[in-house]
Write an enzyme that holds these catalytic residues in place. Structure first.
Site, short mmCIF file in Angstrom:
data_model
loop_
_atom_site.label_atom_id
_atom_site.label_comp_id
_atom_site.label_asym_id
_atom_site.label_seq_id
_atom_site.Cartn_x
_atom_site.Cartn_y
_atom_site.Cartn_z
N GLU A 199 51.66 30.61 35.09
CA GLU A 199 50.65 31.59 35.44
C GLU A 199 51.22 32.89 35.39
O GLU A 199 51.99 33.06 36.35
CB GLU A 199 49.76 31.41 36.63
CG GLU A 199 48.53 32.18 36.96
CD GLU A 199 47.90 32.99 35.78
OE1 GLU A 199 47.23 32.08 35.02
OE2 GLU A 199 47.53 33.79 35.61
N TYR A 206 21.45 34.43 39.95
CA TYR A 206 21.25 32.98 40.66
C TYR A 206 22.15 32.98 42.01
O TYR A 206 23.08 33.79 42.20
CB TYR A 206 21.74 32.16 39.76
CG TYR A 206 23.19 32.26 39.31
CD1 TYR A 206 24.18 31.97 39.75
CD2 TYR A 206 23.40 32.71 37.98
CE1 TYR A 206 25.70 31.87 39.21
CE2 TYR A 206 24.58 32.86 37.27
CZ TYR A 206 25.80 32.40 38.09
OH TYR A 206 26.80 32.50 37.25
N ASP A 248 39.38 29.10 26.10
CA ASP A 248 39.23 30.14 25.41
C ASP A 248 40.28 30.65 24.07
O ASP A 248 39.97 31.20 23.30
CB ASP A 248 39.13 31.49 26.38
CG ASP A 248 37.76 31.63 26.98
OD1 ASP A 248 36.69 30.66 26.63
OD2 ASP A 248 37.43 32.56 27.83
#
Ligand SMILES: Cc1cc2nc3c(=O)[nH]c(=O)nc-3n(C[C@H](O)[C@H](O)[C@H](O)COP(=O)(O)OP(=O)(O)OC[C@H]3O[C@@H](n4cnc5c(N)ncnc54)[C@H](O)[C@@H]3O)c2cc1C
Length: 396
Positions: free
Chosen positions: A36, A219, A296
């Site tokens: 990462e 929400y 993605d």
């Protein structure tokens, strides 16, 4: 290469997709290493919707109980006309979904989902995690892949997964289709404490207010302590990437004329984070030899179906299953995985665009949308989502 290197799978990117892939592989008995680029493994502070299909992947990843403890479960999905305040759809998901799709509809803080995946990777004992490590390039060798990082280290493995997101660098070498498509839609996101939300909007529901060239979603999160807000509008302003500060003035301009309940929500927010929303044309060739893409990086989509992360986790479970089935023939496993996944993800990419048009409709198109949505029964609305949520539709 050591014996470990000949089975270890390298993963570029420690977002939801990359961690889910490492975890799924670990559960299938394979060691994995995740790189990462950011200083720590983390997610941004915003909510994420989880369709019943995501809960089926949680079962396969062994994290359902943890997710259930941290997720919120809305009673309804509600669609409102943002000009008139008319309620167009009220879908009682808590009542209908578990029976129809075998799992609920949930809402979770991204950081919570990411932390659950990270912890499960650590607990598996098979996943090695390297933060602050950016994958620079890679080379295929006769029996594996060697990755070189920006920091100058090299790592060997049996294969490489590019879970490096929308701006994937690995994609260039596999698909070679240039930069993502900028949709012209911008998202501003914010999280409010529930006590800051006006009473009439403090519903246990995923609510979308649809207006001309804009919409607002809100929400509850974290046991209804927080409220997630996403305001999307058309804009020609463009900045690469995501997670920069948004300009509240532009937001208020774009939402001019919206219903007071919409404006009341927008007023509560002082600081917004901004995302430029992009996607790509679907492709069917995101694997090459021992290298493949996921999430993605493989099939970026607009957020209108709330499925990008759900699809990335589905990818992860499917990919690990194919690696197991092909007994270590990584190139064959990756082609099989791509074949199993590309039509489903292509459908999601293209349908998300269509939903975007419907959300932001004006004039006669808006009237048609409202008439169409208003005429359907809850069951008909639910069945229109079955291709995403029914477990029979999820390729394994
Ligand atoms: C406004 C908005 C709302 C959304 N709502 C939902 C929703 O409700 N439900 C849903 O399912 N999806 C939703 N999505 C989509 C979802 O956020 C994405 O599809 C999902 O985060 C993709 O995960 P990923 O792991 O593939 O990519 P990312 O989350 O982008 O992760 C990629 C990771 O790779 C790292 N990386 C990149 N390059 C390198 C490199 N060279 N070396 C090492 N590391 C690298 C990055 O730092 C990053 O951590 C939404 C998206 C947006 C913009």
């Amino acid at each position: 290469m050591s014996a470990d290197d000949t089975s270890r799978v390298l993963v570029s990117g420690g977002g939801i997709g990359g961690l889910a892939a490492a975890l799924a592989l670990a559960r299938a008995g394979r060691p994995a290493t995740v790189f990462e680029q950011t200083e720590t493994f983390k997610e941004i502070g915003a909510g994420i919707q989880l369709g019943p299909n995501a809960f089926h992947t949680f079962d396969a990843l062994g994290i359902t109980d943890k997710v259930n403890r941290l997720a919120s479960f809305p009673d309804d999905i509600v669609a409102m006309d943002a000009l008139s305040g008319e309620r167009l759809v009220q879908l009682p998901v808590a009542r209908l979904f578990p029976q129809r799709f075998g799992r609920p509809y949930g809402l979770i803080h991204r950081a919570d989902l990411h932390a659950i995946l990270l912890e499960a990777c650590r607990e598996s004992g098979r996943v090695t995690l390297h933060a602050a490590t950016k994958v620079q390039d890679h080379e295929e060798t006769p029996d594996g892949v060697v990755v070189r990082t920006h920091q100058g280290q090299t790592y060997s493995g049996a294969a490489l997964i590019g879970a490096d997101g929308l701006w994937s660098t690995l994609r260039a070498g596999i698909v070679g289709d240039g930069k993502p498509r900028v949709s012209g839609h911008i998202a501003y996101r914010a999280v409010l404490r529930a006590d800051e939300v006006p009473d009439s909007n403090r519903l246990n529901a995923m609510v979308v207010w649809m207006g001309p060239k804009y919409h607002l979603v809100h929400y509850p999160l974290r046991g209804n302590e927080l409220f997630n807000l996403v305001a999307v509008f058309h804009s020609d302003r463009y900045e690469d990437g995501w997670d920069t500060y948004g300009d509240p003035e532009e937001l208020h301009l774009r939402f001019q004329g919206a219903h007071p309940l919409v404006l009341g929500m927008l007023e509560k927010i002082e600081s917004w984070r901004m995302w430029v929303l992009c996607d790509r044309e679907p492709v069917a060739n995101w694997s090459k030899g021992r290298v493949t893409l996921l999430g993605d990086a493989a099939h970026p989509m607009l957020q209108y179906l709330a499925q990008g992360a759900c699809m990335a986790m589905e990818d992860a479970v499917c990919l690990a299953g194919k690696v197991q089935a092909h007994r270590g023939d990584m190139a064959a496993a990756f082609l099989d995985y791509q074949q199993a996944r590309y039509l489903r993800t292509a459908r999601t990419q293209l349908t998300a665009r269509l939903y975007g048009h419907a959300y932001h409709a004006a004039g006669a198109t808006r009237d048609l949308r409202n008439a169409f949505l208003g005429a359907r029964t809850a069951e008909q609305t639910m069945e229109s989502m079955a291709w995403m949520y029914d477990p029979k539709e999820i390729p394994r």
